[in-house]
Write a protein that holds these residues in place. Sequence first.
Motif, PDB file in Angstrom:
ATOM      1  N   ASN A 192      16.554  25.851  -9.805  1.00 43.85           N
ATOM      2  CA  ASN A 192      16.159  26.678  -8.662  1.00 43.85           C
ATOM      3  C   ASN A 192      17.001  26.370  -7.430  1.00 43.85           C
ATOM      4  OD1 ASN A 192      14.176  27.968 -10.141  1.00 43.85           O
ATOM      5  ND2 ASN A 192      12.526  26.620  -9.453  1.00 43.85           N
ATOM      6  N   VAL A 193      17.286  25.103  -7.211  1.00 42.27           N
ATOM      7  CA  VAL A 193      18.098  24.719  -6.048  1.00 42.27           C
ATOM      8  C   VAL A 193      19.494  25.300  -6.166  1.00 42.27           C
ATOM      9  CG1 VAL A 193      19.151  22.777  -4.839  1.00 42.27           C
ATOM     10  CG2 VAL A 193      16.769  22.638  -5.563  1.00 42.27           C
ATOM     11  N   ASN A 250      18.484  17.462   1.374  1.00 44.13           N
ATOM     12  CA  ASN A 250      17.163  16.920   1.054  1.00 44.13           C
ATOM     13  C   ASN A 250      16.731  17.307  -0.354  1.00 44.13           C
ATOM     14  OD1 ASN A 250      17.119  15.882   3.626  1.00 44.13           O
ATOM     15  ND2 ASN A 250      15.774  17.467   4.456  1.00 44.13           N
ATOM     16  N   ALA A 251      17.039  18.536  -0.743  1.00 48.48           N
ATOM     17  CA  ALA A 251      16.664  18.988  -2.092  1.00 48.48           C
ATOM     18  C   ALA A 251      17.405  18.185  -3.163  1.00 48.48           C
ATOM     19  CB  ALA A 251      16.958  20.473  -2.244  1.00 48.48           C
ATOM     20  N   ILE A 252      18.664  17.870  -2.930  1.00 52.54           N
ATOM     21  CA  ILE A 252      19.416  17.058  -3.892  1.00 52.54           C
ATOM     22  C   ILE A 252      18.810  15.657  -3.977  1.00 52.54           C
ATOM     23  CG2 ILE A 252      21.653  16.006  -4.371  1.00 52.54           C
ATOM     24  CD1 ILE A 252      22.954  18.461  -3.086  1.00 52.54           C
ATOM     25  N   ASN A 253      18.402  15.103  -2.832  1.00 51.75           N
ATOM     26  CA  ASN A 253      17.738  13.802  -2.851  1.00 51.75           C
ATOM     27  C   ASN A 253      16.443  13.865  -3.661  1.00 51.75           C
ATOM     28  OD1 ASN A 253      19.691  12.568  -1.255  1.00 51.75           O
ATOM     29  ND2 ASN A 253      18.633  13.035   0.655  1.00 51.75           N
ATOM     30  N   ARG A 254      15.712  14.962  -3.522  1.00 47.41           N
ATOM     31  CA  ARG A 254      14.464  15.105  -4.279  1.00 47.41           C
ATOM     32  C   ARG A 254      14.732  15.198  -5.784  1.00 47.41           C
ATOM     33  NH1 ARG A 254      13.457  18.964   0.128  1.00 47.41           N
ATOM     34  NH2 ARG A 254      12.162  17.890   1.664  1.00 47.41           N
ATOM     35  N   GLU A 255      15.893  15.698  -6.157  1.00 51.56           N
ATOM     36  CA  GLU A 255      16.223  15.791  -7.576  1.00 51.56           C
ATOM     37  C   GLU A 255      16.354  14.409  -8.212  1.00 51.56           C
ATOM     38  OE1 GLU A 255      19.726  18.153  -7.857  1.00 51.56           O
ATOM     39  OE2 GLU A 255      18.755  19.991  -7.179  1.00 51.56           O
ATOM     40  N   THR A 299      29.290  28.901  10.653  1.00 48.35           N
ATOM     41  CA  THR A 299      29.324  28.534  12.067  1.00 48.35           C
ATOM     42  C   THR A 299      28.055  27.805  12.489  1.00 48.35           C
ATOM     43  OG1 THR A 299      28.437  30.720  12.633  1.00 48.35           O
ATOM     44  CG2 THR A 299      30.832  30.459  12.662  1.00 48.35           C
ATOM     45  N   ALA A 300      27.004  27.832  11.657  1.00 50.92           N
ATOM     46  CA  ALA A 300      25.747  27.121  11.938  1.00 50.92           C
ATOM     47  C   ALA A 300      25.359  26.336  10.681  1.00 50.92           C
ATOM     48  CB  ALA A 300      24.648  28.096  12.340  1.00 50.92           C
ATOM     49  N   GLN A 301      26.110  25.276  10.407  1.00 50.87           N
ATOM     50  CA  GLN A 301      25.890  24.496   9.193  1.00 50.87           C
ATOM     51  C   GLN A 301      24.500  23.853   9.170  1.00 50.87           C
ATOM     52  OE1 GLN A 301      28.981  21.660   8.440  1.00 50.87           O
ATOM     53  NE2 GLN A 301      30.643  23.150   8.592  1.00 50.87           N
ATOM     54  N   TYR A 302      23.952  23.570  10.323  1.00 51.10           N
ATOM     55  CA  TYR A 302      22.663  22.875  10.384  1.00 51.10           C
ATOM     56  C   TYR A 302      21.536  23.684   9.735  1.00 51.10           C
ATOM     57  CZ  TYR A 302      21.662  26.098  14.217  1.00 51.10           C
ATOM     58  OH  TYR A 302      21.451  27.233  14.980  1.00 51.10           O
ATOM     59  N   ARG A 303      21.727  24.977   9.560  1.00 55.57           N
ATOM     60  CA  ARG A 303      20.687  25.801   8.931  1.00 55.57           C
ATOM     61  C   ARG A 303      20.728  25.699   7.408  1.00 55.57           C
ATOM     62  NH1 ARG A 303      17.919  29.513  11.904  1.00 55.57           N
ATOM     63  NH2 ARG A 303      17.463  30.638   9.968  1.00 55.57           N
ATOM     64  N   VAL A 304      21.792  25.172   6.868  1.00 56.27           N
ATOM     65  CA  VAL A 304      21.963  25.164   5.414  1.00 56.27           C
ATOM     66  C   VAL A 304      22.089  23.756   4.854  1.00 56.27           C
ATOM     67  CG1 VAL A 304      23.483  25.876   3.531  1.00 56.27           C
ATOM     68  CG2 VAL A 304      23.014  27.450   5.411  1.00 56.27           C
ATOM     69  N   VAL A 305      22.882  22.906   5.496  1.00 55.10           N
ATOM     70  CA  VAL A 305      23.190  21.597   4.920  1.00 55.10           C
ATOM     71  C   VAL A 305      21.961  20.705   4.779  1.00 55.10           C
ATOM     72  CG1 VAL A 305      24.541  19.495   5.194  1.00 55.10           C
ATOM     73  CG2 VAL A 305      25.575  21.722   5.669  1.00 55.10           C
ATOM     74  N   TRP A 363       0.862  -1.185   0.000  1.00 53.77           N
ATOM     75  CA  TRP A 363       0.000   0.000   0.000  1.00 53.77           C
ATOM     76  C   TRP A 363       0.900   1.237   0.000  1.00 53.77           C
ATOM     77  CZ3 TRP A 363      -4.871  -0.457  -1.183  1.00 53.77           C
ATOM     78  CH2 TRP A 363      -5.777   0.572  -0.925  1.00 53.77           C
ATOM     79  N   PRO A 364       1.195   1.790  -1.204  1.00 52.66           N
ATOM     80  CA  PRO A 364       2.205   2.845  -1.297  1.00 52.66           C
ATOM     81  C   PRO A 364       1.685   4.237  -0.929  1.00 52.66           C
ATOM     82  CG  PRO A 364       1.399   2.261  -3.478  1.00 52.66           C
ATOM     83  CD  PRO A 364       0.684   1.365  -2.516  1.00 52.66           C
ATOM     84  N   LEU A 365       2.462   4.920  -0.105  1.00 55.81           N
ATOM     85  CA  LEU A 365       2.217   6.338   0.209  1.00 55.81           C
ATOM     86  C   LEU A 365       3.398   7.133  -0.339  1.00 55.81           C
ATOM     87  CD1 LEU A 365       0.829   6.493   3.877  1.00 55.81           C
ATOM     88  CD2 LEU A 365      -0.402   6.862   1.742  1.00 55.81           C
ATOM     89  N   ILE A 366       3.264   7.565  -1.576  1.00 52.62           N
ATOM     90  CA  ILE A 366       4.335   8.255  -2.287  1.00 52.62           C
ATOM     91  C   ILE A 366       3.729   9.435  -3.025  1.00 52.62           C
ATOM     92  CG2 ILE A 366       6.133   8.027  -4.060  1.00 52.62           C
ATOM     93  CD1 ILE A 366       6.141   5.017  -3.476  1.00 52.62           C
ATOM     94  N   SER A 367       4.457  10.543  -3.065  1.00 49.33           N
ATOM     95  CA  SER A 367       3.981  11.720  -3.795  1.00 49.33           C
ATOM     96  C   SER A 367       5.154  12.371  -4.491  1.00 49.33           C
ATOM     97  CB  SER A 367       3.296  12.705  -2.844  1.00 49.33           C
ATOM     98  OG  SER A 367       2.745  13.797  -3.566  1.00 49.33           O
ATOM     99  N   ALA A 368       4.874  13.395  -5.260  1.00 50.18           N
ATOM    100  CA  ALA A 368       5.920  14.147  -5.947  1.00 50.18           C
ATOM    101  C   ALA A 368       6.637  15.075  -4.968  1.00 50.18           C
ATOM    102  CB  ALA A 368       5.312  14.954  -7.104  1.00 50.18           C
ATOM    103  N   ALA A 369       7.782  15.599  -5.402  1.00 57.12           N
ATOM    104  CA  ALA A 369       8.535  16.547  -4.576  1.00 57.12           C
ATOM    105  C   ALA A 369       7.822  17.897  -4.566  1.00 57.12           C
ATOM    106  CB  ALA A 369       9.950  16.697  -5.119  1.00 57.12           C
ATOM    107  N   HIS A 370       7.638  18.460  -3.375  1.00 57.76           N
ATOM    108  CA  HIS A 370       6.938  19.741  -3.244  1.00 57.76           C
ATOM    109  C   HIS A 370       7.759  20.791  -2.497  1.00 57.76           C
ATOM    110  CE1 HIS A 370       3.060  18.266  -4.745  1.00 57.76           C
ATOM    111  NE2 HIS A 370       3.291  17.165  -4.059  1.00 57.76           N
ATOM    112  N   VAL A 371       8.766  20.399  -1.731  1.00 60.93           N
ATOM    113  CA  VAL A 371       9.506  21.323  -0.878  1.00 60.93           C
ATOM    114  C   VAL A 371      10.749  21.809  -1.608  1.00 60.93           C
ATOM    115  CG1 VAL A 371      10.595  21.647   1.371  1.00 60.93           C
ATOM    116  CG2 VAL A 371       8.667  20.077   1.127  1.00 60.93           C
TER     117      VAL A 371
END
Length: 794
Positions: A576-577, A553-558, A542-548, A205-213
Motif C-alpha cells: 500500500n505504501v 515514517n511509513a518506511i520506519n513502520r514497515e 517545491t514543498a518536500q515537507y508534504r511528502v517526505v 513499563w512498555p507503551l508500544i502498539s502496532a502500526a496504524h497510520v
Amino acid sequence: MAEAADIQGTGPSPARRWLRRTVTVAFGAPLLAGLLQAPAVTSPASAAEDATGSKTVDVSLATLTPSAPVEGDTVTVTGTVTNRGKKTVTDATVDLRVGPRMTSRSEIEQVTGRTGYRSDSDPAPVEDAPTIKVPRLGPGLSADFSLSVPVSDLGLDEAGVYQLGVSLTGQTSDRRYDRVLGIERTFVPYQPEATEKKTQLTYLWPLISAAHVSAETATDDQQTPVFEDDALAAELKPGGRLDELVSLGKDLPVTWVVDPDLLASVDAMANGYRVKDGTLHVPGKNQAVAERWLNSLEKAIQGHKVVALPFADPDLASLAHRGKDVPGSLGHLQSATALAGATVETVLHVQPATDFAWPVDGAVDPSIVSVATSAGADKVIARSDSVRDDLSYTATAARPLGDGSTTAVVSDALLSTTFDGDMVRAENSTLAIQEFLSQSLAITLEQPEDQRSIVVAPQRVPTAAQAQTMAAALQGLSGKRWSQPSDLLAAAAAKPDPDASTAVPGTSRYPKKLRDRELPVQAFRDMKTTRDELDDFKVILTAQYRVVPPFTNAINREMSTSWRGQARAAALYRINVLEYLQTLTEGVQLVDKSDLTLSGRSATIPVTVQNKLLQDVHLVLRLTSGSKNRLNLSGERYKELPVRINGGHSQSVKFSASANVNGQVPMTAQLYTEDGTPYGQPMTFTVKVSEITATVMLVIAGGVLLLVLAGVRMYSQRKRVAARNAEAEAAKADTEPEEPETEPGTEPDPASPEEAEAPTEEPDTGEPEQPSDPTPDTGPESGDPSGPGEKVDR
C-alpha cells in the motif's frame, strides 16, 4: 499429644512435623491401600491410576491475601474445586499444606512445573488449620472454598519462601479410601523485617502498539493523516489496553519505555484524522479519546524516567539477520533513532533517554549488538536466558559487553516472563503474583550481604489483564522489606559484578522460534524500492515537507517489531505504501502525442507536461531525434529545456527543429530531474518530414507568373480587335452607296476581302479563374493529446 504439645508450646517445629508426616504418608498410604484393595498396590495399571488420580479434581486458587504476609496477618485463600473425573467424589476435605523454607530460586521453579500430587515432596495438611468439607461432588460440578489461617499457624519459622498448597482429599465411588484427588501449589514470601541490603529493582513499563497510520495524508494545509483502521481507539478508550497501562503506571515505581510512533499516532488522532473505508477516507470519530489519553499520560510520567525506543520500534534482530545486507537498511534505523527524542519531547514535553536498544525478548548475538549500536545506542537490554551467568546467585544486571564499548542491561528471565500467560483467569494471575514476589525475595536472600541491581523487562505488548497483574505484583513490593524501586538509567550505571558474564552469545544460540518470526529479506528489499522512488520523487517538489516525512515514517513502520507473526499484514502494508507513492509520482507525466507532419525546413515541436499534484514541480524535459541528419534540434541530436509546472496545471514546451531530408523520424521525450536522473517513462512519437525545396518554389512561382502574363496578353488582343472592327464599320458607312434592299428569296453579296480577313472575337468558354491556395490556419495550441495528422507550429 500433638494438641497438648501445641498448647504448651513444646511441640516439634513445622519443618520436623512436615518431614514426619511425609514419611507417614509415604509408607502408610501404600499399607492402607494394600489392606483395602491389595491389587491396586501391586498392579502397574493401578499405579498409573494413582498417578492420574491426583488430577481428578481441579483446584483453582482465585485469591491469596495478603500476597506478602507479615506477623499478625491472616492469610486467606479462596478458590474453586471442580470434579474433572467421571466418578462422584464423596467425603472430601479441602486443606492447606505448607512446605519447608525453600533455599534456592531453582527450587521455586521446579515446584512451579509440578501438576499432580506427589507424596514424596508435597507436605501434609497444616494441623489445626480450618478445612472445608465437601460431602459430595458429582462429575463436572464445582464448589467454592475460602480458607483463612493466621500467619502464626502456618509454621513460618524464619524469613524465606514457602510452598503453600491447597488440596482436596476424598474418595470416589470406585475407590472407597481417602486420597489426594487434586492439588494446586503456590508460594508465600515471608519477610517480616526489612533486610539490611535491599535489592534495587527496575521494572520497565512498555507503551508500544502496532502500526496504524498509513503513508497517505489529506490534501488540506494540515495534511490530516489517514489511518489504516480505527483499532487504536479501542486501546485508548477507558478499559482498553493502553488506557490500563497509563492508569496503573502512574502510581507504580516504573521506567516508561515508549514507542515514539505511538505518541505521534495518538497526537495525530487528537488533532483530527481520517480512516480508510474501502476506497474512501472518512473522518475519525475518536479525537476526544486520543486527547484524553495524551493528557493522562503526560500527568502519569511526571517524576518518572522515560526511555524512547527508535521510531516505530524497529525489529533489530530482523534487521541484523535479514536486512543489513540490503543497501540503505541501516539508514532506516538511524533515521528512526534520530526521530525518537524529538517526537517524545514534542508530544509529552519531557526529554527521554534515547541510547537504549531493546531486541525482541532480550535475545542477542554479535550481529544484533552490532546493528543495535550502529545508530547511536550504547546500551542493550538483554535477558539472562541469552546472556547467561554461570553463578550460584543472580548477578547485577549491568555489565560491559564484548569489547566493553557497549553496556548490557541483562533483565532477569524468570521475573520478566512471569506474566506472559493468560492473566484473565484469576488463578493464573494469583499464581503469577506469588511466584514473582517469591522469586524477588529469593534473589535478595541469595546474597543478603551484597546489594544488587535487578531489571525486569516484561512482554513488549502486555494485555490489559497482564498489566493489572503486573501492577498487583509491584504493589506487593510496596512494603520495601526486601527490595526498593530503581530506574533503568540507574540500573545501567550500577557497578557491574566482576564475576558476571560479558561474552556475547554466539549466533547459533539465537532461539529458532524467534528467528522463524523475523521479517523476510524481501521486506527490506521492498523498503529499499520505496526509499529509492521517494528519493527520485522528492527532488522535483517545491514543498518536500508534504511528502517526505509521511513516507519516511511509513518506511520506519514497515520495520516494526509488531509485524512478527503477521507476515501477510506486513506485506500488504508495504504494498500500500509503495503503490500510493507510485500514484503520486505518476501525477507528473508527459501527455501522449500522435505522429506529426513537418512541412518546411524549420518548425517548432510542442511537448506537453501535466502536473496533477497540488504543489509546483521543476524538471528538465529532453527531446531526442532518432535521426539527426534528417531532423535536428537546434543543430543537435537532442535538446533539454527546464520546465516548472504549477500544481494542477499542464504546460506545453516548444522545441525548435530543422529538417534536411524527407522521411519519418522517431522522436523521444523524457523527463529528468535536475541532477540528470530519468523521471517517469519516456514518450515516443514520429515526425514525418515533407520538405518543399527552393527550386520547387521557383518553378511554382514561374508557372504562376506565366499564367498571369498570358491572361494579360489575351485581354489586350481582344481589346485591339474590337477597336479595329469598330473603325472599319464606321469608314464603310461613310464611303459606300446605299444598297438596295434585297428582294425576298435573293442572297446577299459575299463579304469584302477586308471583312473576310478581319479577326473575329474568341468565344467565352465560361470557365472561372484559378485562385491561389489560402494560408493554412494552425489554430490556438491545446494542452490535450494531439489528434491524427497534427502539423507542427511554423
